[in-house]
Scaffold this motif. Structure first.
Motif, PDB file in Angstrom:
ATOM      1  N   TYR A 175       0.882  -1.164   0.000  1.00  0.00           N
ATOM      2  CA  TYR A 175       0.000   0.000   0.000  1.00  0.00           C
ATOM      3  C   TYR A 175       0.913   1.205   0.000  1.00  0.00           C
ATOM      4  O   TYR A 175       2.120   1.075   0.236  1.00  0.00           O
ATOM      5  CB  TYR A 175      -0.965   0.004   1.205  1.00  0.00           C
ATOM      6  CG  TYR A 175      -0.272  -0.004   2.544  1.00  0.00           C
ATOM      7  CD1 TYR A 175      -0.023  -1.197   3.215  1.00  0.00           C
ATOM      8  CD2 TYR A 175       0.160   1.182   3.133  1.00  0.00           C
ATOM      9  CE1 TYR A 175       0.636  -1.206   4.439  1.00  0.00           C
ATOM     10  CE2 TYR A 175       0.818   1.186   4.347  1.00  0.00           C
ATOM     11  CZ  TYR A 175       1.052  -0.009   5.002  1.00  0.00           C
ATOM     12  OH  TYR A 175       1.714  -0.010   6.197  1.00  0.00           O
TER      13      TYR A 175
ATOM     14  N   PHE B 149       1.544   6.423   3.890  1.00  0.00           N
ATOM     15  CA  PHE B 149       0.737   6.254   5.101  1.00  0.00           C
ATOM     16  C   PHE B 149       1.503   5.606   6.243  1.00  0.00           C
ATOM     17  O   PHE B 149       0.920   5.253   7.272  1.00  0.00           O
ATOM     18  CB  PHE B 149      -0.568   5.523   4.758  1.00  0.00           C
ATOM     19  CG  PHE B 149      -1.345   6.272   3.709  1.00  0.00           C
ATOM     20  CD1 PHE B 149      -1.775   7.574   3.952  1.00  0.00           C
ATOM     21  CD2 PHE B 149      -1.592   5.724   2.464  1.00  0.00           C
ATOM     22  CE1 PHE B 149      -2.450   8.315   2.991  1.00  0.00           C
ATOM     23  CE2 PHE B 149      -2.271   6.439   1.483  1.00  0.00           C
ATOM     24  CZ  PHE B 149      -2.693   7.733   1.744  1.00  0.00           C
TER      25      PHE B 149
ATOM     26  N   MET C  29       5.599   9.449  -3.318  1.00  0.00           N
ATOM     27  CA  MET C  29       4.356   8.709  -3.584  1.00  0.00           C
ATOM     28  C   MET C  29       4.183   8.302  -5.039  1.00  0.00           C
ATOM     29  O   MET C  29       3.529   7.317  -5.343  1.00  0.00           O
ATOM     30  CB  MET C  29       3.137   9.604  -3.257  1.00  0.00           C
ATOM     31  CG  MET C  29       2.638   9.550  -1.868  1.00  0.00           C
ATOM     32  SD  MET C  29       1.315  10.770  -1.685  1.00  0.00           S
ATOM     33  CE  MET C  29      -0.092   9.911  -2.393  1.00  0.00           C
TER      34      MET C  29
ATOM     35  N   PRO D  63       9.654  -0.805 -13.025  1.00  0.00           N
ATOM     36  CA  PRO D  63       9.502  -1.964 -13.911  1.00  0.00           C
ATOM     37  C   PRO D  63       8.138  -2.066 -14.594  1.00  0.00           C
ATOM     38  O   PRO D  63       8.031  -2.644 -15.664  1.00  0.00           O
ATOM     39  CB  PRO D  63       9.741  -3.168 -12.982  1.00  0.00           C
ATOM     40  CG  PRO D  63       9.562  -2.655 -11.591  1.00  0.00           C
ATOM     41  CD  PRO D  63       9.911  -1.199 -11.632  1.00  0.00           C
TER      42      PRO D  63
END
Ligand code: FAQ
Length: 311
Positions: A106, A110, A196, A205
């Protein structure tokens, strides 16, 4: 030898048309979509935590109501995105297992802490600002359910971004202490928000293939560049300094040039070693366990309802 199905898929992509759940698609296309959409969903769900931390301590009733609404929007975005990923044949349970077991990725952002109220401003301004830059082009993603989900998500993100900007603006018009608090939050969130967008293009990639399939429309560095161009004039209005002594306008390219991003830090956070990775996962795991009775009750209710309709 290319099959008729594959030819049709290639044509749809070439003609800017959409791939829908029941259409034929290459396995690798399906796989990369599940990867990106589920990571995106997990980011929204884990992303509720840094701000959830301030709901009980927001400085006024109005700020509390706004923050609660924002965090609820994030839950909504997560559920939307899980639904989009499910149309590709992955179950919600599978995705949830991958998240709580620590296997799923994720967003790196965060995993940073929110020690002050000004962090709510910096997250809205910088993190939601970066999210909009990245996600507006995703409204045109070739996979229908993802692109359509992004339209609503982006509308809500732009409200989130403005509420963050407004928190910072209020603080910057306040006392010396409040101004220092706002600047400190900007100092801590600026670099992680640039990261981010993902690794630099020569270390990304997935970008080339995702761009060929028109899932991504711009590369990580292109979007990062666009974001910095957006931030500079807004920082001036706020009266905050962007913490990059090397940031300057390049006449030749007509763009702002940024200093070196600490990619070692980024990769460490992605590997699970950021300041809050363990805490975020632990919190998510506990919430999942404590919610087990709700899932059981819902399943039991659904079972009884289906018996009733059969009877
Ligand atoms: N963090 O080859 P690429 C929000 C991974 S906004 C962690 O360039 P790709 C709103 C990447 O997965 C945040 N990992 O990958 C909100 C890949 O690993 P894999 C969520 C990262 O997919 C605001 C590897 O590095 N937004 O939630 C990161 O082409 C406030 C190589 O990278 C989205 O997810 C990272 N930052 O490009 C909520 C947007 N960057 O999978 C609450 C949709 C890269 O091969 C509060 N996603 N990696 O194992 C995307 O646009 C793309 O997936 C990128 C990465 C641009 C994130």
């Amino acid at each position: 030898e290319i099959s008729d199905e594959e030819r049709l898929f290639d044509e749809l992509i070439a003609n800017e048309q959409r791939i829908e759940p029941r259409d034929w698609m290459p396995d690798a296309y399906r796989k990369t979509l599940v990867r990106q959409i589920s990571q995106h969903a997990h980011s929204e769900i884990i992303g509720m935590q840094p701000e959830g931390n301030w709901i009980t301590r927001a400085p006024s009733l109005k700020r509390k109501a706004i923050l609660m609404a924002k965090v609820q929007d994030e839950a909504g975005h997560g559920l939307y995105l899980y639904s989009a990923a499910q149309t590709l044949g992955t179950t919600r349970d599978e995705m949830m297992d991958q998240l709580i077991s620590g296997k799923a990725k994720y967003s790196s952002i965060f995993n940073y802490p929110t020690p002050t109220w000004a962090d709510m401003g910096a997250i809205g301004w910088l993190v939601d600002g970066a999210a909009i830059c990245n996600q507006v082009p995703l409204c045109r993603a070739s996979y229908g359910p993802y692109g359509r989900a992004m339209v609503r998500v982006c509308k809500e993100e732009s409200f989130h971004q403005r509420q963050g900007f407004e928190i910072l603006l209020t603080l910057m018009q306040g006392t010396e202490e409040q101004r220092a608090m706002a600047q400190d939050a900007v100092n801590r969130w600026y670099w992680p928000s640039l990261a981010m967008f993902g690794p630099p293009d020569d270390q990304s990639p997935n970008s080339a293939q995702s761009m060929k399939w028109k899932i991504k429309r711009f590369s990580n560095d292109e979007l990062r560049q666009r974001f910095v161009g957006m931030l500079v004039p807004q920082a001036e209005i706020l009266g905050v300094t962007l913490p990059d002594p090397d940031l300057h306008f390049d006449e030749e390219s007509g763009q702002y040039v940024i200093g070196e991003i600490d990619w070692d830090e980024f990769f460490e956070v992605v590997r699970g070693n950021g300041p809050c990775n363990a805490e975020r996962l632990e919190h998510r795991r506990t919430a999942h366990e404590e919610g087990a009775w709700v899932r059981e009750a819902a399943a039991e209710y659904a079972r009884k309802q289906s018996l009733k309709t059969k009877a």
